[in-house]
Design a protein around this motif. Structure first.
Motif, PDB file in Angstrom:
ATOM      1  N   PHE A  34      -4.787  -3.951   5.739  1.00 19.11           N
ATOM      2  CA  PHE A  34      -3.664  -3.111   6.167  1.00 19.11           C
ATOM      3  C   PHE A  34      -3.924  -2.402   7.490  1.00 19.11           C
ATOM      4  O   PHE A  34      -3.033  -1.752   8.031  1.00 19.11           O
ATOM      5  N   SER A  35      -5.144  -2.521   8.009  1.00 26.01           N
ATOM      6  CA  SER A  35      -5.457  -1.842   9.270  1.00 26.01           C
ATOM      7  C   SER A  35      -4.598  -2.368  10.418  1.00 26.01           C
ATOM      8  O   SER A  35      -4.346  -1.657  11.395  1.00 26.01           O
ATOM      9  N   GLN A  36      -4.128  -3.607  10.302  1.00 25.39           N
ATOM     10  CA  GLN A  36      -3.271  -4.182  11.335  1.00 25.39           C
ATOM     11  C   GLN A  36      -1.907  -3.495  11.374  1.00 25.39           C
ATOM     12  O   GLN A  36      -1.172  -3.665  12.338  1.00 25.39           O
ATOM     13  N   CYS A  37      -1.605  -2.768  10.322  1.00 26.55           N
ATOM     14  CA  CYS A  37      -0.282  -2.130  10.205  1.00 26.55           C
ATOM     15  C   CYS A  37      -0.344  -0.620  10.419  1.00 26.55           C
ATOM     16  O   CYS A  37       0.594   0.097  10.039  1.00 26.55           O
ATOM     17  N   ARG A  38      -1.438  -0.143  10.950  1.00 28.60           N
ATOM     18  CA  ARG A  38      -1.561   1.299  11.181  1.00 28.60           C
ATOM     19  C   ARG A  38      -0.829   1.703  12.452  1.00 28.60           C
ATOM     20  O   ARG A  38      -0.699   0.920  13.372  1.00 28.60           O
ATOM     21  N   ALA A  44       0.350 -10.056  13.778  1.00 28.56           N
ATOM     22  CA  ALA A  44      -0.638 -10.474  14.777  1.00 28.56           C
ATOM     23  C   ALA A  44      -0.748  -9.490  15.933  1.00 28.56           C
ATOM     24  O   ALA A  44      -1.730  -9.497  16.681  1.00 28.56           O
ATOM     25  N   THR A  45       0.257  -8.632  16.084  1.00 29.42           N
ATOM     26  CA  THR A  45       0.230  -7.654  17.177  1.00 29.42           C
ATOM     27  C   THR A  45      -0.950  -6.702  17.033  1.00 29.42           C
ATOM     28  O   THR A  45      -1.550  -6.276  18.014  1.00 29.42           O
ATOM     29  N   GLY A  46      -1.266  -6.363  15.796  1.00 30.04           N
ATOM     30  CA  GLY A  46      -2.384  -5.469  15.544  1.00 30.04           C
ATOM     31  C   GLY A  46      -2.016  -4.010  15.670  1.00 30.04           C
ATOM     32  O   GLY A  46      -0.889  -3.654  16.015  1.00 30.04           O
ATOM     33  N   GLU A 101       0.854  -1.189   0.000  1.00 27.78           N
ATOM     34  CA  GLU A 101       0.000   0.000   0.000  1.00 27.78           C
ATOM     35  C   GLU A 101       0.890   1.239   0.000  1.00 27.78           C
ATOM     36  O   GLU A 101       1.776   1.380   0.843  1.00 27.78           O
ATOM     37  N   GLU A 102       0.645   2.147  -0.935  1.00 30.27           N
ATOM     38  CA  GLU A 102       1.445   3.364  -1.036  1.00 30.27           C
ATOM     39  C   GLU A 102       0.681   4.541  -0.463  1.00 30.27           C
ATOM     40  O   GLU A 102      -0.500   4.740  -0.768  1.00 30.27           O
ATOM     41  N   ALA A 103       1.360   5.328   0.379  1.00 22.79           N
ATOM     42  CA  ALA A 103       0.733   6.520   0.948  1.00 22.79           C
ATOM     43  C   ALA A 103       0.509   7.555  -0.142  1.00 22.79           C
ATOM     44  O   ALA A 103       1.255   7.621  -1.127  1.00 22.79           O
ATOM     45  N   ALA A 104      -0.535   8.351   0.022  1.00 27.22           N
ATOM     46  CA  ALA A 104      -0.847   9.379  -0.972  1.00 27.22           C
ATOM     47  C   ALA A 104       0.294  10.369  -1.135  1.00 27.22           C
ATOM     48  O   ALA A 104       0.509  10.918  -2.222  1.00 27.22           O
ATOM     49  N   SER A 105       1.042  10.577  -0.073  1.00 29.89           N
ATOM     50  CA  SER A 105       2.166  11.520  -0.118  1.00 29.89           C
ATOM     51  C   SER A 105       3.342  10.961  -0.906  1.00 29.89           C
ATOM     52  O   SER A 105       4.244  11.704  -1.290  1.00 29.89           O
ATOM     53  N   GLY A 106       3.357   9.654  -1.156  1.00 29.66           N
ATOM     54  CA  GLY A 106       4.432   9.037  -1.924  1.00 29.66           C
ATOM     55  C   GLY A 106       5.713   8.814  -1.156  1.00 29.66           C
ATOM     56  O   GLY A 106       6.726   8.421  -1.734  1.00 29.66           O
ATOM     57  N   ASP A 107       5.682   9.054   0.160  1.00 30.44           N
ATOM     58  CA  ASP A 107       6.903   8.905   0.954  1.00 30.44           C
ATOM     59  C   ASP A 107       6.841   7.715   1.909  1.00 30.44           C
ATOM     60  O   ASP A 107       7.695   7.580   2.787  1.00 30.44           O
ATOM     61  N   ARG A 108       5.857   6.838   1.714  1.00 29.42           N
ATOM     62  CA  ARG A 108       5.735   5.691   2.613  1.00 29.42           C
ATOM     63  C   ARG A 108       5.069   4.519   1.908  1.00 29.42           C
ATOM     64  O   ARG A 108       4.089   4.679   1.183  1.00 29.42           O
ATOM     65  N   LEU A 109       5.629   3.337   2.105  1.00 28.08           N
ATOM     66  CA  LEU A 109       5.040   2.099   1.609  1.00 28.08           C
ATOM     67  C   LEU A 109       4.755   1.193   2.799  1.00 28.08           C
ATOM     68  O   LEU A 109       5.615   1.003   3.659  1.00 28.08           O
ATOM     69  N   THR A 110       3.539   0.659   2.842  1.00 26.58           N
ATOM     70  CA  THR A 110       3.188  -0.294   3.888  1.00 26.58           C
ATOM     71  C   THR A 110       3.043  -1.669   3.256  1.00 26.58           C
ATOM     72  O   THR A 110       2.339  -1.831   2.258  1.00 26.58           O
ATOM     73  N   LEU A 111       3.738  -2.638   3.824  1.00 28.21           N
ATOM     74  CA  LEU A 111       3.721  -3.984   3.274  1.00 28.21           C
ATOM     75  C   LEU A 111       3.271  -4.987   4.329  1.00 28.21           C
ATOM     76  O   LEU A 111       3.626  -4.871   5.505  1.00 28.21           O
ATOM     77  N   VAL A 112       2.478  -5.954   3.892  1.00 26.79           N
ATOM     78  CA  VAL A 112       2.196  -7.137   4.703  1.00 26.79           C
ATOM     79  C   VAL A 112       3.069  -8.231   4.108  1.00 26.79           C
ATOM     80  O   VAL A 112       2.869  -8.643   2.969  1.00 26.79           O
ATOM     81  N   THR A 113       4.065  -8.654   4.872  1.00 28.23           N
ATOM     82  CA  THR A 113       5.078  -9.554   4.343  1.00 28.23           C
ATOM     83  C   THR A 113       5.409 -10.615   5.382  1.00 28.23           C
ATOM     84  O   THR A 113       4.668 -10.789   6.369  1.00 28.23           O
ATOM     85  N   THR A 114       6.500 -11.320   5.197  1.00 28.39           N
ATOM     86  CA  THR A 114       6.927 -12.337   6.166  1.00 28.39           C
ATOM     87  C   THR A 114       8.395 -12.104   6.513  1.00 28.39           C
ATOM     88  O   THR A 114       9.169 -11.582   5.702  1.00 28.39           O
ATOM     89  N   ASP A 115       8.770 -12.533   7.725  1.00 26.12           N
ATOM     90  CA  ASP A 115      10.164 -12.387   8.141  1.00 26.12           C
ATOM     91  C   ASP A 115      10.960 -13.613   7.710  1.00 26.12           C
ATOM     92  O   ASP A 115      10.466 -14.481   6.975  1.00 26.12           O
ATOM     93  N   ALA A 116      12.194 -13.723   8.171  1.00 21.79           N
ATOM     94  CA  ALA A 116      13.074 -14.818   7.763  1.00 21.79           C
ATOM     95  C   ALA A 116      12.546 -16.188   8.202  1.00 21.79           C
ATOM     96  O   ALA A 116      12.884 -17.210   7.603  1.00 21.79           O
ATOM     97  N   GLY A 139       9.340 -16.909   8.179  1.00 20.94           N
ATOM     98  CA  GLY A 139       8.053 -17.121   7.541  1.00 20.94           C
ATOM     99  C   GLY A 139       6.866 -16.617   8.337  1.00 20.94           C
ATOM    100  O   GLY A 139       5.716 -16.918   8.007  1.00 20.94           O
ATOM    101  N   ILE A 140       7.136 -15.843   9.395  1.00 21.21           N
ATOM    102  CA  ILE A 140       6.066 -15.294  10.226  1.00 21.21           C
ATOM    103  C   ILE A 140       5.561 -13.992   9.618  1.00 21.21           C
ATOM    104  O   ILE A 140       6.357 -13.121   9.241  1.00 21.21           O
ATOM    105  N   ARG A 141       4.247 -13.869   9.530  1.00 17.62           N
ATOM    106  CA  ARG A 141       3.641 -12.675   8.932  1.00 17.62           C
ATOM    107  C   ARG A 141       3.989 -11.431   9.746  1.00 17.62           C
ATOM    108  O   ARG A 141       3.939 -11.451  10.976  1.00 17.62           O
ATOM    109  N   GLN A 142       4.335 -10.357   9.036  1.00 21.04           N
ATOM    110  CA  GLN A 142       4.681  -9.115   9.722  1.00 21.04           C
ATOM    111  C   GLN A 142       4.280  -7.905   8.889  1.00 21.04           C
ATOM    112  O   GLN A 142       4.048  -8.001   7.679  1.00 21.04           O
TER     113      GLN A 142
END
Length: 230
Positions: free
Chosen positions: A226-230, A139-141, A89-104, A106-109
Motif C-alpha cells: 500500500f506504500s504506492q498509494c500513500r 505504477a505512479t508511486g 486497508e482501513e485507516a485507524a480513524s475509520g474515515d478512509r479506505l485505501t484500495l489497490v484495484t483496477t480501472d475499467a 484492467g490497469i492497476r490503480q
C-alpha cells in the motif's frame, strides 16, 4: 285627508327604499360585515395551511427521491472500486479506505475512499458530510497526482452527534449507521451505510441504505504493497 297624506308618505318611503336597493345603496350592518370578515379569515387560514402542507409534502418527496437516487449512484460507483480490489486497508480513524484495484481497462490503480462526517449543533446538521474517491495509477508511486471526484454529498452520518431526540436520531435512524464504512471478515467485505437528506419545516427528511461490497480479488494470504498509494 290625514289618512291620504299618511298613505302617500309611506308609499314615498317604500319607493325610496326600493330605489336605494336597486342602486345598491342598501348597505350592510357592522355586525354583518364583521361576520363576513370572520368567515373569510377562517377560509383563508384553512386554504393557506393546506397550501403549506402540500408544498412541504411535495418538497419532502422530492428530497427523498433525490437522496435515494444519489445513494444508489454512489453504491454503483463504490462497488466497482471495491469489487475489483486485491487489497483493502482501513485507516485507524475509520474515515478512509485505501484500495489497490483496477480501472475499467484492467490497469492497476490506487483508489482512496474518504468520508467526511457531518457536523451537528443544536440537534441539527450544520455542515453536511461527503464521500470522495481519489484515484491514480498504481505504477505512479507515492507522491503522484490524484484525480478526485465526489460520489455522495449531503451526508448526515456522525458517530458522536448530539441530537434533539436521541431515541429518534440515534437508536432508530443512526444507531447502526454511525460509521459510514466498516469491514467484515478481514479485508474482503466493506459495509456501506450512508444517511443523506435535508430539512423541511425544521424536520429532517432522509434516505439511507445498508449494503455490503465484496472485494473478490483479495486472497486469504495476499500481501499488497500500500506504500504506492500513500
Amino acid at each position: 285627508m290625514e289618512e291620504k297624506n299618511s298613505g302617500f308618505s309611506l308609499n314615498r318611503r317604500l319607493l325610496r327604499a326600493l330605489r336605494r336597493r336597486a342602486r345598491g345603496e342598501g348597505g350592510v350592518t357592522l355586525v354583518e360585515m364583521m361576520v363576513s370578515l370572520f368567515i373569510f379569515a377562517i377560509v383563508s387560514t384553512m386554504f393557506t395551511v393546506s397550501i403549506v402542507q402540500y408544498l412541504h409534502s411535495t418538497t419532502a418527496d422530492a428530497i427523498r427521491t433525490r437522496s435515494a437516487t444519489e445513494i444508489a449512484t454512489s453504491v454503483q460507483a463504490l462497488d466497482r472500486y471495491v469489487r475489483n480490489a486485491e487489497g483493502v486497508e482501513e485507516a485507524a480513524s475509520g474515515d478512509r479506505l485505501t484500495l489497490v484495484t483496477t480501472d475499467a481497462d484492467g490497469i492497476r490503480q490506487c483508489a482512496v475512499i474518504e468520508y467526511t462526517e457531518a457536523t451537528w449543533s443544536g440537534g441539527r446538521v450544520d455542515d453536511y458530510g461527503s464521500v470522495v474517491v481519489k484515484t491514480r495509477p498504481y505504477a505512479t508511486g507515492a507522491g503522484g497526482a490524484w484525480s478526485e471526484h465526489a460520489v455522495l454529498t449531503a451526508v448526515m452520518n456522525n458517530s458522536t452527534a448530539s441530537t434533539s431526540d436521541d431515541s429518534l436520531f440515534k437508536n432508530k435512524l443512526f444507531s447502526s449507521l454511525f460509521n459510514l464504512f466498516s469491514r467484515e471478515g478481514g479485508t474482503r467485505v466493506v459495509r456501506y451505510s450512508p444517511v443523506t437528506g435535508s430539512y423541511v419545516g425544521g424536520k429532517p427528511v432522509t434516505s439511507n441504505t445498508l449494503t455490503s461490497f465484496t472485494a473478490r480479488n483479495v486472497g486469504s494470504s495476499a500481501s499488497v504493497d500500500f506504500s504506492q498509494c500513500r
